[in-house]
Design a protein around this motif. Structure first.
Motif, PDB file in Angstrom:
ATOM      1  N   GLU A 180       1.062  -1.211  -0.076  1.00 53.43           N
ATOM      2  CA  GLU A 180       0.382   0.320  -0.201  1.00 53.43           C
ATOM      3  C   GLU A 180       0.942   1.377   0.205  1.00 53.43           C
TER       4      GLU A 180
ATOM      5  N   THR B  93       1.719   5.441   0.310  1.00 52.00           N
ATOM      6  CA  THR B  93       0.588   7.239   0.164  1.00 52.00           C
ATOM      7  C   THR B  93       0.701   7.423  -0.876  1.00 52.00           C
ATOM      8  N   HIS B  94      -0.320   8.738  -2.262  1.00 51.59           N
ATOM      9  CA  HIS B  94       0.032   9.075  -2.956  1.00 51.59           C
ATOM     10  C   HIS B  94      -1.242  10.515  -2.709  1.00 51.59           C
TER      11      HIS B  94
ATOM     12  N   SER C 138      -4.314  13.088  -2.548  1.00 49.09           N
ATOM     13  CA  SER C 138      -5.306  12.352  -3.016  1.00 49.09           C
ATOM     14  C   SER C 138      -6.158  12.456  -4.702  1.00 49.09           C
TER      15      SER C 138
ATOM     16  N   ARG D 109      -5.421   8.447  -5.425  1.00 53.73           N
ATOM     17  CA  ARG D 109      -6.060   8.096  -4.795  1.00 53.73           C
ATOM     18  C   ARG D 109      -7.235   7.854  -5.208  1.00 53.73           C
TER      19      ARG D 109
END
Ligand SMILES: Cc1cc2nc3c(=O)[nH]c(=O)nc-3n(C[C@H](O)[C@H](O)[C@H](O)COP(=O)(O)OP(=O)(O)OC[C@H]3O[C@@H](n4cnc5c(N)ncnc54)[C@H](O)[C@@H]3O)c2cc1C
Length: 596
Positions: free
Chosen positions: A192, A194-195, A197, A200
């Motif tokens: 997983e 984090t990118h 928004s 996402r």
């Protein structure tokens, strides 16, 4: 003698793939409501003229893809070059709605029949362009069923677009070096990430690392891929499904805003050197921190990808039978211009030649009826009008249609090749290429053995499956009118017995030797049932072909291997347990006592 002097063979005529087909128009007339049949026939006649003209000309502009991995500055560029013919064929297929038709659903449950009929008449001249489109179809379905709201809003319309400038093509990455039949050893991992928004929004974001061993649609815009999201010891229970863009920007989002086109960490390691399907840029890919968006539940990848497989498997069956149809059309056309036997007879008037082609035509009829029967079932299931029994039947029959068509079609194509003598072996007459291209149907999306194991699993996992088959076959056999029953008594009695053997052979416990012969028997039996269903319709509606339809059913049952396929299953089921002795002897036969 100069080449211009002496005998010159008149080239065989190029026949319209729909108007001159003896089977497909009749199948459509039976399955489709009258108004849909009219519209679909008009579309197939128009499209058939395209196939017979501009599309065949585009084939001349097709050549193998190439890759440039580095530029002259030593930078990795992985530039894939496909031919003009290939690109134009793809655009044309998109414009003709060869994916879109399935999702516009203009004719409801019959839309699958329309779209697949169109693909069917295109197969022989498509140069396998339907391979990436079949995976696109599968990807569209999985996003329709399991995609996030954003995938459905931004990606689905592109996968199902008729506008080549907007349309997305999708590949599918399941196979890795440890195995394609069994994905439990998948090495690609997904963690997983984090990118921003904006990114996402497409779905839960992951970074994928691994190596995909077969990627056929390497010139695609995206792929659906399996990757590991849990402990490796859990095998296929720790795999999830991902939407992987081939590059960014994708669907309106950018991975690295500073780069105009990011390759999403995907490197093309090598293009595969294949026997056939040479225009398809099948490659080995390495994924390095490649961004993917999860589709469906975590660790439910195998279940999530099943709708893709069901669809691509039916496309595979359509390819096998569509290419057989093209080969048969060439053989029939050649027989109308080739003179043999001391210059006295056209080949078409020579009994032994006609008898050979009659057998191939019979095979073609049987396969076409089987495959379109399953296509119609898929349409019913997708539009929510199928009963639970039909849903259960679809699962089994998809594996059967794909496996049986692949098992049988190339043999028929080889006879068509020989029907042209030496000309059949020439590349210009395309039969050799069609055989090479179709051989892959025996392997990809499941070998025949692997499909036969799935068939048994499917039969056992849903108690409705075998019950539904039993009821459906009884209903068809019972629908035979009395006068037909008298003419077909021998064939009907063989069919009844074969259905009984088949159903009892599948009851657990099933011997390990049963699955493959059972799949072959399934193919024979269900092709027979669909031929019978057609023959009853033809007779009741007093169709001009009713006598031929009846004879085709009779011959398929009595003369074309159903009896032998039943005997094979009967022999295996009747053999006493021998504690593995047969496997030992098999092994000695194959590998020798020394087990080389
Ligand atoms: C031209 C081409 C294009 C392809 N394109 C793609 C693609 O785009 N995407 C993709 O994901 N894959 C693709 N594939 C891969 C294809 O789906 C696999 O090759 C296929 O599933 C078989 O897997 P494998 O090659 O690992 O063979 P294996 O799984 O190793 O199979 C080898 C042999 O073992 C047998 N076998 C395996 N398991 C069992 C078992 N449990 N019981 C009995 N027999 C068994 C098989 O029947 C086969 O004969 C492509 C393949 C080809 C040839």
């Amino acid at each position: 003698m100069r080449i211009e002097q002496g005998f010159h063979q008149t080239p065989f005529p190029l026949w319209h793939p729909y108007d001159t087909d003896l089977v497909l128009p009749q199948i459509l007339k039976r399955i489709l409501p009258a108004d849909a049949f009219q519209d679909v026939s008009a579309d197939l006649e128009r499209f058939g003229r395209l196939v017979n003209g501009p599309i065949r000309e585009l084939n001349e502009l097709c050549s193998d893809p190439k890759i440039t991995q580095y530029d002259n500055w030593g930078r990795r560029i992985d530039k894939l070059h496909t031919s003009e013919g290939w690109r134009e064929l793809k655009k044309l297929a998109i414009k003709e709605g060869l994916v879109a038709i399935f999702y516009e659903r203009k004719f409801g449950e019959y839309s699958r029949v329309w779209g697949f009929a169109k693909s069917f008449i295109f197969q022989g001249d498509s140069n396998v362009v339907m391979c990436p489109l079949s995976m696109t179809d599968g990807a569209a379905r999985v996003i329709e069923l399991l995609g996030t709201a954003d995938m459905r809003a931004r990606v689905f319309p592109r996968l199902t677009s008729r506008d080549p400038s907007q349309a997305y093509i999708s590949g599918q990455w399941m196979t890795e070096r440890p195995g394609g039949s069994d994905v439990s050893q998948t090495e690609t991992t997904a963690t997983e990430a984090t990118h921003p928004s904006e990114l996402r929004a497409l779905g839960p974001v992951y970074n994928l690392d691994g190596f995909k061993w077969f990627s056929s649609a390497t010139d695609a815009d995206m792929a659906v891929a399996l990757a590991r999201t849990g402990d490796r010891s859990l095998g296929s229970r720790s795999l999830s499904l991902f939407l992987v863009p081939m590059r960014f920007p994708f669907a309106g989002v950018s991975l690295h805003p500073q780069l105009a086109h990011s390759n999403n960490g995907i490197e093309i390691h090598r293009l595969k050197n294949k026997l056939g399907t040479r225009l398809v840029p099948t490659a080995e890919l390495s994924l390095n921190a490649t961004t993917g968006f999860r589709i469906g539940d975590l660790n439910a990848g195998v279940k999530s990808i099943t709708p893709v497989l069901n669809i691509t498997r039916l496309h595979s069956a359509i390819t096998s039978v569509g290419c057989l149809s093209r080969c048969l059309s060439i053989a029939r056309a050649y027989a109308s211009v080739r003179i043999v036997d001391h210059g006295k007879h056209l080949l078409r008037d020579v009994s032994v030649h006609t008898a050979t082609l009659a057998k191939v035509s019979l095979l073609y009829r049987a396969l076409a009826h089987l495959v379109f029967g399953v296509v119609h079932l898929l349409g019913r299931v997708e539009t929510g009008v199928a009963s639970p029994a039909e849903e259960a039947r679809l699962r089994l029959l998809t594996a059967v249609a794909k496996g049986f068509a692949a098992h049988k079609a190339c043999g028929g194509m080889e006879e068509c090749m020989a029907a042209l003598g030496g000309e059949g072996y020439m590349e210009e007459n395309i039969i050799s290429r069609l055989i090479r291209d179709c051989l892959v149907e025996k392997i990809w999306e499941g070998t025949i053995n692997v499909l036969s194991l799935e068939l048994i699993r499917g039969a056992h996992s849903n108690p409705l499956a075998l019950k539904s088959l039993a009821e459906w076959s009884k209903a068809i056999i019972d629908s035979v009118p009395p006068q037909m029953e008298r003419s077909l008594s021998e064939a009907l009695s063989i069919l009844r017995i074969s259905v009984q053997y088949l159903l009892s052979a599948l009851k657990p416990p099933v011997s390990q030797f049963v699955p493959r012969p059972a799949l072959i028997l399934f193919g024979h039996v269900f092709a027979a049932l669909y031929l019978l269903e057609h023959s009853v319709w033809s007779s009741v509606n007093d169709e001009s072909e009713k006598e031929i339809d009846m004879e085709c059913f009779r011959r398929w049952v009595v003369e074309e291997g159903l009896v032998e396929a039943t005997e094979e299953v009967k022999r295996i089921v009747g053999s006493p347990e021998d504690g593995g002795r047969r496997t030992d002897v098999d092994s000695d036969i194959v590998y020798g006592k020394a087990k080389l």
